[in-house]
Write a protein that holds these residues in place. Sequence first.
Motif, PDB file in Angstrom:
ATOM      1  N   ARG A  82       3.267   2.595  11.540  1.00  0.00           N
ATOM      2  CA  ARG A  82       2.273   1.476  11.150  1.00  0.00           C
ATOM      3  C   ARG A  82       3.066   1.853   9.700  1.00  0.00           C
ATOM      4  NH1 ARG A  82       1.337  -3.106  14.065  1.00  0.00           N
ATOM      5  NH2 ARG A  82      -0.873  -3.069  12.637  1.00  0.00           N
ATOM      6  N   GLY A  83       2.815   1.193   8.817  1.00  0.00           N
ATOM      7  CA  GLY A  83       2.206   0.741   7.441  1.00  0.00           C
ATOM      8  C   GLY A  83       1.021  -0.278   6.857  1.00  0.00           C
ATOM      9  N   LEU A  84       0.782   0.805   5.567  1.00  0.00           N
ATOM     10  CA  LEU A  84      -0.794   0.871   5.146  1.00  0.00           C
ATOM     11  C   LEU A  84      -0.172  -0.093   3.467  1.00  0.00           C
ATOM     12  CD1 LEU A  84      -1.976   4.295   5.509  1.00  0.00           C
ATOM     13  CD2 LEU A  84      -2.179   1.733   7.657  1.00  0.00           C
ATOM     14  N   ASP A  85      -1.438  -0.901   3.461  1.00  0.00           N
ATOM     15  CA  ASP A  85      -2.344  -1.361   2.516  1.00  0.00           C
ATOM     16  C   ASP A  85      -3.008  -1.247   1.727  1.00  0.00           C
ATOM     17  OD1 ASP A  85       1.297  -2.021   1.719  1.00  0.00           O
ATOM     18  OD2 ASP A  85       0.159  -3.514   3.277  1.00  0.00           O
ATOM     19  N   GLN A  86      -3.816  -1.011   0.876  1.00  0.00           N
ATOM     20  CA  GLN A  86      -5.419  -1.381   1.035  1.00  0.00           C
ATOM     21  C   GLN A  86      -5.685  -1.434  -0.946  1.00  0.00           C
ATOM     22  OE1 GLN A  86      -4.155   1.681   2.433  1.00  0.00           O
ATOM     23  NE2 GLN A  86      -3.415   2.404   0.295  1.00  0.00           N
TER      24      GLN A  86
END
Length: 159
Positions: A82-86
């Motif tokens: 999974r890729g994450l952005d926040q």
Amino acid sequence: MSIYRFRRPNIEDLDLLNGWLQKPHMSEWWDVESVYTADKLDQPHVVIRVVEARGFPFALMQDYDVHAQEGHHFAHLPPGSRGLDQFIGEPAMLGLSHGPAFIAQRMAELFADGAPVLAVDPHPDNTRAIAAYRKVGFGVTGDPLMTEWGMILPMEAAR
């Protein structure tokens, strides 16, 4: 038990999310011209969460299937990665170590759900984000790279 809760946003959250995008601190690292719509909240390969601390919504975090888009810069990762952005939308919550804390909590959840690798792609000049990611176990896995989303520094963490 952590103070963070990750909940799916709903239509009533659109004003909150779009309001965060208009905050002055957001324009440096986030595409503030994009707008959250009901359609964006219900994408099949992206899981968007509002992050709350003791019931107070202050950030957004999303994870996405790195294999859902052909040619993605993390497509080499194993299935289930999974890729994450926040981002932290509430300025009063910046600089208080909430970022690394809620990222670490969500990482643990995703690893427990079976993700073998998690990936992030901060801008190479975003030293605060890079330091936060290193703090929770991400390592740089390549040189800075120009993508369709701009310059990124690939970073990964394995289960």
